[in-house]
Every structure is written in C-alpha cells, then in structure tokens.
Write an enzyme that holds these catalytic residues in place. Structure first.
Site, PDB file in Angstrom:
ATOM      1  N   ARG A   5      41.165  40.306  48.052  1.00  0.00           N
ATOM      2  CA  ARG A   5      39.969  40.374  47.208  1.00  0.00           C
ATOM      3  C   ARG A   5      39.316  38.995  47.072  1.00  0.00           C
ATOM      4  NH1 ARG A   5      40.402  43.513  41.416  1.00  0.00           N
ATOM      5  NH2 ARG A   5      40.765  41.481  40.504  1.00  0.00           N
ATOM      6  N   LYS A  57      47.531  30.248  46.948  1.00  0.00           N
ATOM      7  CA  LYS A  57      48.838  30.031  46.306  1.00  0.00           C
ATOM      8  C   LYS A  57      49.252  31.367  45.687  1.00  0.00           C
ATOM      9  CE  LYS A  57      50.884  29.414  42.970  1.00  0.00           C
ATOM     10  NZ  LYS A  57      51.979  30.342  42.566  1.00  0.00           N
ATOM     11  N   PRO A  58      50.148  32.102  46.380  1.00  0.00           N
ATOM     12  CA  PRO A  58      50.560  33.404  45.820  1.00  0.00           C
ATOM     13  C   PRO A  58      51.572  33.220  44.697  1.00  0.00           C
ATOM     14  CG  PRO A  58      51.690  32.996  47.905  1.00  0.00           C
ATOM     15  CD  PRO A  58      50.807  31.797  47.658  1.00  0.00           C
ATOM     16  N   GLU A  89      39.902  35.931  36.738  1.00  0.00           N
ATOM     17  CA  GLU A  89      40.234  37.341  36.460  1.00  0.00           C
ATOM     18  C   GLU A  89      41.495  37.314  35.612  1.00  0.00           C
ATOM     19  OE1 GLU A  89      38.484  39.929  37.294  1.00  0.00           O
ATOM     20  OE2 GLU A  89      37.130  39.150  38.819  1.00  0.00           O
ATOM     21  N   LEU A  90      41.327  37.509  34.321  1.00  0.00           N
ATOM     22  CA  LEU A  90      42.460  37.253  33.406  1.00  0.00           C
ATOM     23  C   LEU A  90      42.995  38.540  32.788  1.00  0.00           C
ATOM     24  CD1 LEU A  90      40.923  34.023  31.835  1.00  0.00           C
ATOM     25  CD2 LEU A  90      42.306  34.250  33.903  1.00  0.00           C
ATOM     26  N   CYS A 129      46.268  44.828  35.279  1.00  0.00           N
ATOM     27  CA  CYS A 129      45.436  44.217  34.239  1.00  0.00           C
ATOM     28  C   CYS A 129      44.452  45.234  33.670  1.00  0.00           C
ATOM     29  CB  CYS A 129      44.679  43.035  34.812  1.00  0.00           C
ATOM     30  SG  CYS A 129      43.773  43.494  36.284  1.00  0.00           S
ATOM     31  N   GLU A 159      48.927  42.830  25.570  1.00  0.00           N
ATOM     32  CA  GLU A 159      48.887  43.380  26.927  1.00  0.00           C
ATOM     33  C   GLU A 159      50.316  43.813  27.264  1.00  0.00           C
ATOM     34  OE1 GLU A 159      48.046  40.633  30.186  1.00  0.00           O
ATOM     35  OE2 GLU A 159      46.824  42.190  31.134  1.00  0.00           O
TER      36      GLU A 159
HETATM   37  P1  NAD Z   1      50.444  34.130  35.529  1.00  0.00           P
HETATM   38  O1  NAD Z   1      49.245  33.633  34.829  1.00  0.00           O
HETATM   39  O2  NAD Z   1      51.773  33.816  35.003  1.00  0.00           O
HETATM   40  O3  NAD Z   1      50.431  33.608  37.033  1.00  0.00           O
HETATM   41  C1  NAD Z   1      49.360  33.844  37.920  1.00  0.00           C
HETATM   42  C2  NAD Z   1      49.426  32.845  39.051  1.00  0.00           C
HETATM   43  O4  NAD Z   1      49.205  31.540  38.543  1.00  0.00           O
HETATM   44  C3  NAD Z   1      50.764  32.785  39.771  1.00  0.00           C
HETATM   45  O5  NAD Z   1      50.535  32.556  41.145  1.00  0.00           O
HETATM   46  C4  NAD Z   1      51.421  31.594  39.124  1.00  0.00           C
HETATM   47  O6  NAD Z   1      52.407  31.014  39.950  1.00  0.00           O
HETATM   48  C5  NAD Z   1      50.229  30.678  38.954  1.00  0.00           C
HETATM   49  N1  NAD Z   1      50.364  29.612  37.964  1.00  0.00           N
HETATM   50  C6  NAD Z   1      51.023  29.636  36.787  1.00  0.00           C
HETATM   51  N2  NAD Z   1      50.907  28.447  36.164  1.00  0.00           N
HETATM   52  C7  NAD Z   1      50.141  27.657  36.955  1.00  0.00           C
HETATM   53  C8  NAD Z   1      49.654  26.314  36.874  1.00  0.00           C
HETATM   54  N3  NAD Z   1      49.919  25.525  35.836  1.00  0.00           N
HETATM   55  N4  NAD Z   1      48.900  25.831  37.891  1.00  0.00           N
HETATM   56  C9  NAD Z   1      48.599  26.605  38.942  1.00  0.00           C
HETATM   57  N5  NAD Z   1      49.032  27.875  39.082  1.00  0.00           N
HETATM   58  C10 NAD Z   1      49.780  28.402  38.105  1.00  0.00           C
HETATM   59  O7  NAD Z   1      50.207  35.709  35.679  1.00  0.00           O
HETATM   60  P2  NAD Z   1      51.186  36.788  36.312  1.00  0.00           P
HETATM   61  O8  NAD Z   1      52.301  37.000  35.335  1.00  0.00           O
HETATM   62  O9  NAD Z   1      51.502  36.448  37.725  1.00  0.00           O
HETATM   63  O10 NAD Z   1      50.222  38.059  36.352  1.00  0.00           O
HETATM   64  C11 NAD Z   1      50.029  38.897  35.280  1.00  0.00           C
HETATM   65  C12 NAD Z   1      48.712  38.573  34.593  1.00  0.00           C
HETATM   66  O11 NAD Z   1      47.637  38.642  35.531  1.00  0.00           O
HETATM   67  C13 NAD Z   1      48.354  39.566  33.514  1.00  0.00           C
HETATM   68  O12 NAD Z   1      47.880  38.912  32.371  1.00  0.00           O
HETATM   69  C14 NAD Z   1      47.243  40.392  34.150  1.00  0.00           C
HETATM   70  O13 NAD Z   1      46.376  40.994  33.228  1.00  0.00           O
HETATM   71  C15 NAD Z   1      46.561  39.395  35.000  1.00  0.00           C
HETATM   72  N6  NAD Z   1      45.795  40.051  36.068  1.00  0.00           N
HETATM   73  C16 NAD Z   1      44.444  40.065  35.975  1.00  0.00           C
HETATM   74  C17 NAD Z   1      43.684  40.701  36.949  1.00  0.00           C
HETATM   75  C18 NAD Z   1      42.192  40.728  36.861  1.00  0.00           C
HETATM   76  O14 NAD Z   1      41.560  41.019  37.862  1.00  0.00           O
HETATM   77  N7  NAD Z   1      41.598  40.446  35.724  1.00  0.00           N
HETATM   78  C19 NAD Z   1      44.317  41.305  38.035  1.00  0.00           C
HETATM   79  C20 NAD Z   1      45.709  41.261  38.103  1.00  0.00           C
HETATM   80  C21 NAD Z   1      46.443  40.615  37.103  1.00  0.00           C
END
Ligand code: NAD
Length: 489
Positions: A171, A186-187, A262-263, A296, A393
């Site tokens: 996406r 960065k996955p 996208e949070l 999300c 959430e």
């Molecule tokens: P997360 O915020 O913990 O992590 C997301 C990504 O960010 C990961 O790749 C993680 O390694 C990275 N990350 C974390 N800290 C970082 C930093 N300091 N610097 C750079 N990268 C960093 O989220 P998660 O637990 O992986 O995913 C779940 C969350 O994602 C939920 O809140 C969900 O609602 C949201 N989400 C939103 C959408 C959308 O389109 N709005 C879609 C899918 C998931």
C-alpha cells in the site's frame, strides 16, 4: 489434519532472510539476527538479518544515489514493473498467504484476502502511474498562464506494522514507485518475512538496484534515526500505533518531511433500532474477526439500540462460540492466535478490567491451554458507559456490546474518543445514514456492511488516527509535489 508441510516449505522459501540494500541481499554488519516466531506454535520460523544504524545509513545512501534516475524513468516503465510484481504475487497467492499466516497468525483464507488486497495496490498504482496530471489556468486578471507539473516527493522511509505484513508494505511501495520515488521499507520486527518476500518480487519484476530497500531491525529507532536525520530523505510514511506515530512526527519535524500517518483506531459499530439484525450480526462477525481482530479498522465498540442490545449480543455470542479457533494453516480454522504473548496479555487485561467494570461475559473471556498465543473469541454484554474497554483499541477477538437510547447519545459516545479511523452504521433510514456521514468523526464509514477496504478507496483517519490517505488516486498524491510554473502571456 494438521498444517500442510509442503505449503509451509514453499511459503518460507519465498522470503529471503537477509537485508535488501542497493539491490544486494546481505547480512547486517553486526551479524545480528532476529528470530521470527510462529504465533500458533511458538516455534522459530526463521532468523532474519537485523539492521542497525550502519544499515539505515547504507539504505538511504543507496536510495538517494538512484533517486534522480528513477524519477526520470518513464511512467509506463515504472508501471510495467509494478504490474509484473502484481502478477508474480498473484501467481503464488497461496504461498504468500501461508507466509502471512505463519508469521502473523491469521487464518489462511483471511491471509489470502490480504494477498489479493495487497497485490491489488501494485496493479492499481501500475494503472495510476501514467495519471499524475497537473493543471493549467489563466490568472483572473489575465496576462499570466498558470501551469502545474507533478514531481515525485523524493526518497521515502516507509514503516509498517505487523498486522497486515504484506498489504501495508504494498500500500506504500505501490504509490511511491508509481510516483517516481525511491524507498526504504522498515517492516515490523515481529513479521519481516512477507515484506522481504515483496522485496524479492520487486527485484524479480525489474526494480533497479537501490529503488527499494527492505531492512528489518532489532531496534527500529536505531535503524530509522539516521535515515530520518538524513537530508536526502523527503518523506516518512508510517502505519502503526498513535504513540509511535506522534514520536515519529516529532522526529520528522526538523527535516520538515512530508508525512503520511496511518495510526490507531477505535471504530464504533452502531446498530440503530430499525437495523436488519441478520445483516448487522453477520457484519459484526466479519468486522471483528478479520485478521484475528487485529485490524486498525476492526469494529471496536458495539453501540446497539436498547431495544436490540440483548438480542444482538446473544446472537453475536452464538456466532463467536461456533468459531473454529486454531492454527491458521489447519483446514476450517476461522480464528488464529494473536501475534504475541504481549498482545494476548493486553487483550486479557482489557477483558478483566471490563469484568471489573460490570460487563457480562457471554462467551470466551479466557485463553485456551497449550502452545500458541490464542485467546478465545469473546462477547461482553451490558458493558456500562465509561468502561475503559469502550474507548481502548482492543486489537483482539473481543466484542464489547453497550446499549444506547437515542441517536444523539450514540453519536456523542462514538465521537468521545481522540481517534477516528473507521465507523460502521446499521440502519435502513437514509436520513440517519446521512446524519452519520456528516457527524461521525471518522475517515471511513461502512453502511450496513462489514469491512470495506479496497485498493481504489482512500483509507485513512481523522483526529489522532492520522494524516493523509492510502489507496485510490489520493494515495498517489501523498508521493507527489505540485510545482507551479508562471508564464506571462
Ligand atoms: P507500532 O507502532 O508498535 O509499530 C509500527 C512500526 O513502527 C513497526 O515497524 C515498529 O517496529 C516501528 N517502530 C516502533 N517504534 C519506532 C521508532 N521509534 N522509530 C521507528 N520505527 C518504530 O504498531 P504495531 O503494534 O506494529 O501495529 C499495531 C498498530 O498499528 C495499531 O495501533 C493499529 O491500529 C495500527 N494500524 C493502523 C493502520 C492504519 O491504516 N491506520 C493499519 C494497520 C495498523
């Protein structure tokens, strides 16, 4: 019948376990590796190279080195690469789906849905690549032609979460490449395999060296810090939780980076008094169990009119009780494990708090014994207003049902959260639907149905759910600058 060994082997063979930087696959300089765990069995599936500061710097340098040549590549050529990548994924859809199931846990049929949805971003943006149009106008007072041209934003850092390990990558990469941007992906550390497999597909499809990097990290902050500080970087696109998004916005501020965020969400699912209960219950099951509830845009809080609340909760509980829970690769399984033990603990804590708040557990409310991070599908009835679970959430297969008396009350309670991603509305009253469209503080509204994600639709939220949209023509805009040319006549 247990999971299919041949499918597992083929799925794992799709994913390289090294880093993709500058068109080359290689280990991290530190030699560090990250174990990837199957949440259904708790077994280690693979160990992938884990990048750090050095790899962050190398990836942005390699991307910056080819940014100009990629931006000059004819749109059709960029489109052909994306189209080939779509075809390569589609040809191996079941193996890609199995890879998602293995590292993330969602059932195979659900994962296949993610593969089709995710691959579609490559096809859609292959089609959009040649449509980055500008416009012309004449100044109102005359004497000046106003012309706009579109340029790619420049090198992008793309950060993705674990819940849609393939689709969140495509996406972002689809519109970035279509627009002529180079990118470093960065996955999520929990689920790097699908993203690495997407990287391999793009190389196979002809993406030139450096145009796409895929760099899993042990510490995301260590890897992303130097990239975010590099003057060559022009954009950050992040999908993940609101707190991490807020921190990254601050980190993006010194460089005045373009940002797409996208949070998190907390989607209300509102069932009004005149709703078709069969349709509402079926939509509730779909919107709550997709991706094991870890989406999300998952329905989060069920606001049901007081005349229907008991019947709705009872029928939802019957449907949840009948769900087959297990390893997502096993035939017939409808709900897999949560992604990690931590995620399961967070969900269990929310359910315990709801119980303490007076909610009634109609089904579930516990975890099955044995290996895997499973949590039983749960329906909570009579959840009192103010219970913490209604505004958190949940990110798991837990449906809290609370009742309301009037539309005013339903909308006010649904809007009383600081996020606004998706909303679900069930009613046959057109005026009420129109009112919800006007007043619900969310970025996406599903009317009398379950999930509505589509590559051609703009996905995104309002309030603390984010900035910008992904998908549709809007998704391409996120990666384009508008340059104005003034030509006196
Ligand atoms: P997360 O915020 O913990 O992590 C997301 C990504 O960010 C990961 O790749 C993680 O390694 C990275 N990350 C974390 N800290 C970082 C930093 N300091 N610097 C750079 N990268 C960093 O989220 P998660 O637990 O992986 O995913 C779940 C969350 O994602 C939920 O809140 C969900 O609602 C949201 N989400 C939103 C959408 C959308 O389109 N709005 C879609 C899918 C998931």
């Amino acid at each position: 019948m247990g999971p299919n060994r041949e499918l597992i082997d083929k799925a794992l063979a799709l994913a390289p376990t090294d880093l993709l930087i500058g068109g080359e696959w290689g280990p991290a300089a530190s030699g560090k590796r990250l174990p990837v765990v199957n949440p259904a069995t708790e077994e280690v599936l693979a160990e992938v190279a884990a990048g750090g500061r050095a790899e962050g710097r190398a990836a942005i340098d390699a991307a910056a080195a080819v940014a100009k040549s990629w931006a000059r590549t004819p749109p059709r050529q960029r489109a052909d690469i994306l189209r080939r990548a779509f075809e390569l994924i589609t040809a191996r859809a079941e193996e890609f789906a199995a890879l998602i199931t293995l590292e993330m846990g969602k059932p195979l049929a659900d994962a296949l849905g993610e593969v089709r949805y995710g691959a579609e971003f490559f096809r859609w943006y292959a089609e959009e690549a040649a449509r980055a149009f500008g416009r012309t106008a004449v100044s109102p007072e005359g004497g000046l032609d106003i012309i706009t041209v579109r340029r790619p934003v420049g090198p992008c850092l793309l950060i993705t979460p674990w819940n849609f390990p393939l689709a969140m990558a495509t996406r972002k990469i689809g519109p970035a490449l279509a627009a002529g941007c180079v990118c470093v992906l960065k996955p999520a550390s929990l689920t790097p395999l699908s993203a690495l497999a997407v990287g391999r597909v793009l190389v196979e499809a002809g993406a030139p060296a450096g145009v796409v990097a895929v760099v899993p990290a042990e510490s995301s902050a260590a890897l992303c810090g130097p990239i975010l500080a590099d003057p060559a970087l022009r954009k950050l696109s992040f999908t993940g939780s609101t707190p991490v998004g807020q921190a990254l916005l601050a980190e993006a501020a010194p460089g005045v980076l373009r940002t797409s965020m996208e949070l998190g969400g907390c989607a209300p699912f509102i069932v009004f008094a005149d709703a078709d209960l069969d349709v509402a219950v079926a939509a509730a099951v779909a919107a709550k169990t997709r991706s094991n509830g870890e989406a999300c845009n998952a329905a989060n809080t069920f606001y049901v009119h007081e005349s229907l609340a008991e019947a709705f909760a009872k029928r939802l509980a019957e449907r949840f009780r009948a769900l087959s829970v297990g390893d997502g690769l096993a035939p017939g399984v409808e709900l897999g494990p949560l992604v990690s033990d931590r995620q399961r603990r967070d969900v269990a804590d929310l359910v315990e708090a709801a119980r303490a708040d007076g909610a009634e557990v109609l089904t579930g409310g516990d975890a099955p014994a044995g290996a895997g991070f499973f949590y039983n599908p749960t329906v909570l009835g009579r959840v009192p207003p103010g219970a913490a679970i209604l505004s958190a959430e949940i990110f798991g297969p837990v449906a809290p049902v609370t009742s309301f008396a009037t539309a005013d009350e339903a909308l006010a309670r649904a809007n009383a959260v600081d996020v606004g991603l998706a909303g679900y509305v069930h009613t046959r009253d057109l005026k009420l639907i129109q009112r919800c469209v006007r007043e619900l503080e969310v970025g996406m509204i599903a009317v009398n149905t379950g999930p509505i994600s589509n590559a051609a639709a703009p996905f995104g939220g309002v309030k603390r759910s984010g900035l910008g949209r992904e998908g549709g023509p809007e998704g391409l805009e996120e990666y384009l600058e508008t340059i104005y040319v003034g030509l006196p006549t």
